[in-house]
Design a protein around this motif. Structure first.
Motif, PDB file in Angstrom:
ATOM      1  N   SER A 286      -5.879  -9.833  10.643  1.00 43.47           N
ATOM      2  CA  SER A 286      -5.831 -11.168  10.039  1.00 43.47           C
ATOM      3  C   SER A 286      -7.184 -11.845  10.211  1.00 43.47           C
ATOM      4  CB  SER A 286      -4.734 -12.014  10.710  1.00 43.47           C
ATOM      5  OG  SER A 286      -3.472 -11.435  10.521  1.00 43.47           O
ATOM      6  N   ARG A 287      -8.119 -11.458   9.380  1.00 46.70           N
ATOM      7  CA  ARG A 287      -9.453 -12.048   9.421  1.00 46.70           C
ATOM      8  C   ARG A 287      -9.831 -12.504   8.022  1.00 46.70           C
ATOM      9  NH1 ARG A 287      -9.904  -6.587  10.788  1.00 46.70           N
ATOM     10  NH2 ARG A 287     -10.725  -5.267   9.109  1.00 46.70           N
ATOM     11  N   ALA A 288     -10.719 -13.488   7.970  1.00 51.89           N
ATOM     12  CA  ALA A 288     -11.042 -14.120   6.695  1.00 51.89           C
ATOM     13  C   ALA A 288     -11.638 -13.142   5.693  1.00 51.89           C
ATOM     14  CB  ALA A 288     -12.004 -15.292   6.925  1.00 51.89           C
ATOM     15  N   SER A 289     -12.351 -12.145   6.174  1.00 50.59           N
ATOM     16  CA  SER A 289     -13.038 -11.232   5.262  1.00 50.59           C
ATOM     17  C   SER A 289     -12.168 -10.091   4.761  1.00 50.59           C
ATOM     18  CB  SER A 289     -14.277 -10.646   5.952  1.00 50.59           C
ATOM     19  OG  SER A 289     -13.908  -9.901   7.104  1.00 50.59           O
ATOM     20  N   TYR A 290     -10.977  -9.912   5.333  1.00 47.01           N
ATOM     21  CA  TYR A 290     -10.121  -8.775   4.974  1.00 47.01           C
ATOM     22  C   TYR A 290      -9.734  -8.850   3.503  1.00 47.01           C
ATOM     23  CZ  TYR A 290      -6.665  -5.085   5.915  1.00 47.01           C
ATOM     24  OH  TYR A 290      -5.956  -3.903   5.938  1.00 47.01           O
ATOM     25  N   ARG A 291      -9.853  -7.729   2.797  1.00 45.54           N
ATOM     26  CA  ARG A 291      -9.543  -7.669   1.366  1.00 45.54           C
ATOM     27  C   ARG A 291      -8.426  -6.652   1.138  1.00 45.54           C
ATOM     28  NH1 ARG A 291     -14.510  -6.085  -1.967  1.00 45.54           N
ATOM     29  NH2 ARG A 291     -13.760  -7.506  -3.581  1.00 45.54           N
ATOM     30  N   ASN A 292      -7.224  -7.140   0.919  1.00 41.35           N
ATOM     31  CA  ASN A 292      -6.160  -6.257   0.474  1.00 41.35           C
ATOM     32  C   ASN A 292      -6.202  -6.207  -1.049  1.00 41.35           C
ATOM     33  OD1 ASN A 292      -4.014  -4.522   0.631  1.00 41.35           O
ATOM     34  ND2 ASN A 292      -2.652  -5.936   1.691  1.00 41.35           N
ATOM     35  N   PHE A 293      -5.554  -5.222  -1.643  1.00 41.97           N
ATOM     36  CA  PHE A 293      -5.625  -5.097  -3.100  1.00 41.97           C
ATOM     37  C   PHE A 293      -4.419  -4.337  -3.617  1.00 41.97           C
ATOM     38  CE2 PHE A 293      -8.138  -1.941  -0.888  1.00 41.97           C
ATOM     39  CZ  PHE A 293      -7.739  -0.718  -1.411  1.00 41.97           C
ATOM     40  N   PHE A 294      -3.873  -4.832  -4.746  1.00 46.38           N
ATOM     41  CA  PHE A 294      -2.732  -4.186  -5.383  1.00 46.38           C
ATOM     42  C   PHE A 294      -2.850  -4.327  -6.890  1.00 46.38           C
ATOM     43  CE2 PHE A 294      -0.890  -5.091  -1.170  1.00 46.38           C
ATOM     44  CZ  PHE A 294      -0.495  -3.805  -0.834  1.00 46.38           C
ATOM     45  N   TYR A 295      -2.091  -3.472  -7.578  1.00 48.63           N
ATOM     46  CA  TYR A 295      -2.029  -3.565  -9.037  1.00 48.63           C
ATOM     47  C   TYR A 295      -1.165  -4.762  -9.430  1.00 48.63           C
ATOM     48  CZ  TYR A 295      -4.224   1.006  -9.157  1.00 48.63           C
ATOM     49  OH  TYR A 295      -5.116   2.048  -9.002  1.00 48.63           O
ATOM     50  N   PRO A 296      -1.402  -5.338 -10.609  1.00 48.66           N
ATOM     51  CA  PRO A 296      -0.760  -6.619 -10.943  1.00 48.66           C
ATOM     52  C   PRO A 296       0.752  -6.572 -11.090  1.00 48.66           C
ATOM     53  CG  PRO A 296      -2.011  -5.759 -12.816  1.00 48.66           C
ATOM     54  CD  PRO A 296      -2.386  -4.935 -11.636  1.00 48.66           C
ATOM     55  N   HIS A 297       1.349  -5.387 -11.285  1.00 42.95           N
ATOM     56  CA  HIS A 297       2.798  -5.313 -11.472  1.00 42.95           C
ATOM     57  C   HIS A 297       3.559  -5.097 -10.174  1.00 42.95           C
ATOM     58  CE1 HIS A 297       1.562  -1.102 -11.283  1.00 42.95           C
ATOM     59  NE2 HIS A 297       2.799  -0.829 -10.898  1.00 42.95           N
ATOM     60  N   GLN A 298       2.879  -4.811  -9.071  1.00 43.24           N
ATOM     61  CA  GLN A 298       3.557  -4.374  -7.855  1.00 43.24           C
ATOM     62  C   GLN A 298       4.150  -5.549  -7.078  1.00 43.24           C
ATOM     63  OE1 GLN A 298       0.150  -2.127  -6.356  1.00 43.24           O
ATOM     64  NE2 GLN A 298       1.254  -0.223  -6.689  1.00 43.24           N
ATOM     65  N   GLN A 299       5.352  -5.343  -6.555  1.00 43.66           N
ATOM     66  CA  GLN A 299       6.096  -6.406  -5.880  1.00 43.66           C
ATOM     67  C   GLN A 299       6.545  -6.048  -4.464  1.00 43.66           C
ATOM     68  OE1 GLN A 299       9.236  -6.544  -9.040  1.00 43.66           O
ATOM     69  NE2 GLN A 299       8.974  -8.749  -8.885  1.00 43.66           N
ATOM     70  N   TRP A 300       6.485  -4.783  -4.067  1.00 39.84           N
ATOM     71  CA  TRP A 300       7.230  -4.370  -2.873  1.00 39.84           C
ATOM     72  C   TRP A 300       6.575  -4.790  -1.559  1.00 39.84           C
ATOM     73  CZ3 TRP A 300       3.110  -1.490  -3.727  1.00 39.84           C
ATOM     74  CH2 TRP A 300       2.662  -0.578  -2.780  1.00 39.84           C
ATOM     75  N   GLN A 301       5.318  -5.219  -1.621  1.00 39.42           N
ATOM     76  CA  GLN A 301       4.682  -5.749  -0.421  1.00 39.42           C
ATOM     77  C   GLN A 301       5.079  -7.213  -0.211  1.00 39.42           C
ATOM     78  OE1 GLN A 301       2.656  -4.065   1.890  1.00 39.42           O
ATOM     79  NE2 GLN A 301       3.501  -2.320   0.781  1.00 39.42           N
ATOM     80  N   PHE A 302       4.785  -7.750   0.980  1.00 38.46           N
ATOM     81  CA  PHE A 302       5.048  -9.162   1.267  1.00 38.46           C
ATOM     82  C   PHE A 302       3.963 -10.001   0.597  1.00 38.46           C
ATOM     83  CE2 PHE A 302       7.472  -7.186   4.707  1.00 38.46           C
ATOM     84  CZ  PHE A 302       8.629  -7.960   4.725  1.00 38.46           C
ATOM     85  N   THR A 303       4.081 -10.163  -0.719  1.00 41.24           N
ATOM     86  CA  THR A 303       3.073 -10.855  -1.511  1.00 41.24           C
ATOM     87  C   THR A 303       3.601 -12.201  -1.990  1.00 41.24           C
ATOM     88  OG1 THR A 303       3.839  -9.513  -3.387  1.00 41.24           O
ATOM     89  CG2 THR A 303       1.820  -8.820  -2.298  1.00 41.24           C
ATOM     90  N   GLY A 304       2.779 -13.236  -1.839  1.00 42.80           N
ATOM     91  CA  GLY A 304       3.140 -14.580  -2.263  1.00 42.80           C
ATOM     92  C   GLY A 304       1.932 -15.269  -2.877  1.00 42.80           C
TER      93      GLY A 304
END
Length: 419
Positions: free
Chosen positions: A394-412
């Motif tokens: 959990s750091r400010a520079s961390y870059r996660n990435f997903f495709y625009p249709h994906q939902q299964w992660q804890f994304t908000g």
């Protein structure tokens, strides 16, 4: 794959060994409630079986540490690299991604036995400073797979009409989030990892970005907010959606976040639970996040705006609420993640920034260079870490990435606006 900015010296060898053992132990604790069948199933191509995560992370240690650095080490089973290589072209052929769920053999017990063998062999490398960079990388890699393991097994259990629980627990009620905005005057911001401690290669090099004045919401969009969006016809109004998003809505008949039932409940690691109106909405796609922001008269932030605000926040100094991130266990197993009330730790937050290399970015040489760079196409950056993310990530520079249709992660999402 990853870039070390702070060298490990002899004083930190013990801490590194402890971190290795804690990480490996937590992975196995997370799968302890699962049967061999639970750990073998694969619910979709985006997800992997729990057993595969256990094996792939072990393949990583064997391939990138033991094979080349442990004198006299031989592969535990010479056929298994074909099964458990993920996408490293430099490491040869491998089974197709969706075939991972067809691996009834080796058994879960055999994979656990392999892990024990590799852990024993790794003891000879944990005090060697020349291996420290790769060991830190391997720890971070396995921690990422702990998060994927949690999200993948949740999706697998969701397919079962019985709604089985992995851990018995009642969801804690969330406090209502405070309203308001973080305002930023704009100007030149330094973006990327500052060079202290571990970082993945995609977090740098640090560089300057010009920002226009903007504001970032102090709170995440909640389940209650999302219910209002649904009730107002948000999934039926084409004007709110990107073209690809509107096609996604209609092709998949999407009308709610993943895991939302029709009866006010949602599916969790503890089975079906009453949906908390104050909790952040999660398991939404980029398409949904963008449509909601348009409906709300706002927009998604860029990754640079989010990071500029987050620079004053240090998630490592916050209380560690999440077991998956804090490596905390109780007598009943891992404590279910609940997140924090700040920018970090509740859910990954979509930005409208394409996942692209920073200026002067160069992937590391060798097979590990395939970790991030080759995926910089067609995906969007998320910031902030989720309730299932290891706290140290959990750091400010961390870059996660997903495709625009994906939902299964804890994304908000967290809204932004121009000022």
């Amino acid at each position: 794959m990853a870039e070390r900015h702070a060298r490990i010296d002899a004083e930190n060898v013990t801490a590194l060994a402890d971190q290795y053992r804690d990480t490996r132990s937590l992975t196995e604790a997370l799968v302890e409630p699962l049967s061999d069948a639970d750990a073998t199933i694969q619910s979709m191509e985006d997800a992997s079986p729990a057993k595969w995560h256990l094996a792939h992370t072990t393949w990583f240690w064997e391939t990138f540490l033991l094979r080349d650095n442990a004198e006299g080490y031989t592969l535990y089973d010479s056929d298994w690299p074909y099964l458990f290589n993920s996408y490293y072209e430099a490491e040869g052929d491998r089974i197709s991604r969706f075939s991972r769920g067809l691996l009834s053999r080796p058994s879960l017990d055999e994979v656990i036995g392999w892990r024990a063998h590799v852990d024993e062999a790794m003891q000879a490398l944990l005090d060697r400073p020349e291996c420290a960079d790769l060991i830190l990388l391997g720890i971070a890699h396995e921690q990422q797979h702990q998060e994927l393991l949690l999200t993948d097994i949740k999706h697998a259990m969701f397919q079962n009409p019985l709604g089985p629980e992995i851990w018995k627990a009642d969801a804690a009620a969330s406090d209502e989030q405070p309203d308001g905005w973080f305002e930023h005057p704009g100007g030149i911001a330094l973006i990327g990892h500052n060079g202290e401690g571990f970082a993945f290669d995609n977090e740098g090099p640090r560089h300057r970005v010009l920002l226009e004045p903007f504001a970032l919401s102090r709170r995440l969009v909640s389940n209650a907010d999302w219910k209002a969006f649904i009730d107002d016809g948000g999934y039926r109004d084409a004007r709110l959606w990107l073209s690809d998003g509107w096609a996604w809505v209609n092709d998949g008949r999407h009308d709610r976040p993943l895991y939302w039932g029709e009866d006010g409940r949602c599916f969790t690691h503890s089975g079906w639970q009453a949906r908390d109106p104050h909790a952040p909405v999660t398991h939404i796609s980029y398409f949904e996040a963008d449509a909601f922001a348009t409906w709300a008269g706002a927009r998604l932030p860029t990754e640079f705006e989010w990071e500029a605000i987050a620079r004053g926040q240090h998630a490592e100094n916050e209380p560690a609420h999440d077991a998956a991130g804090g490596n905390q266990l109780d007598d009943a197993g891992p404590v279910l993640p609940v997140g924090s009330a700040h920018l970090f730790g509740d859910c990954w937050q979509f930005t409208r920034s394409a996942y692209l290399p920073y200026p002067r970015y160069q992937p590391p040489e060798g097979a590990v260079g395939e970790y991030n760079g080759k995926f910089m196409s067609g995906q969007f950056v998320l910031k902030g870490a989720s309730c299932a993310t290891v706290r140290g990530h959990s750091r400010a520079s961390y870059r996660n990435f997903f495709y625009p249709h994906q939902q299964w992660q804890f994304t908000g999402l967290r809204l932004a606006k121009d000022i």
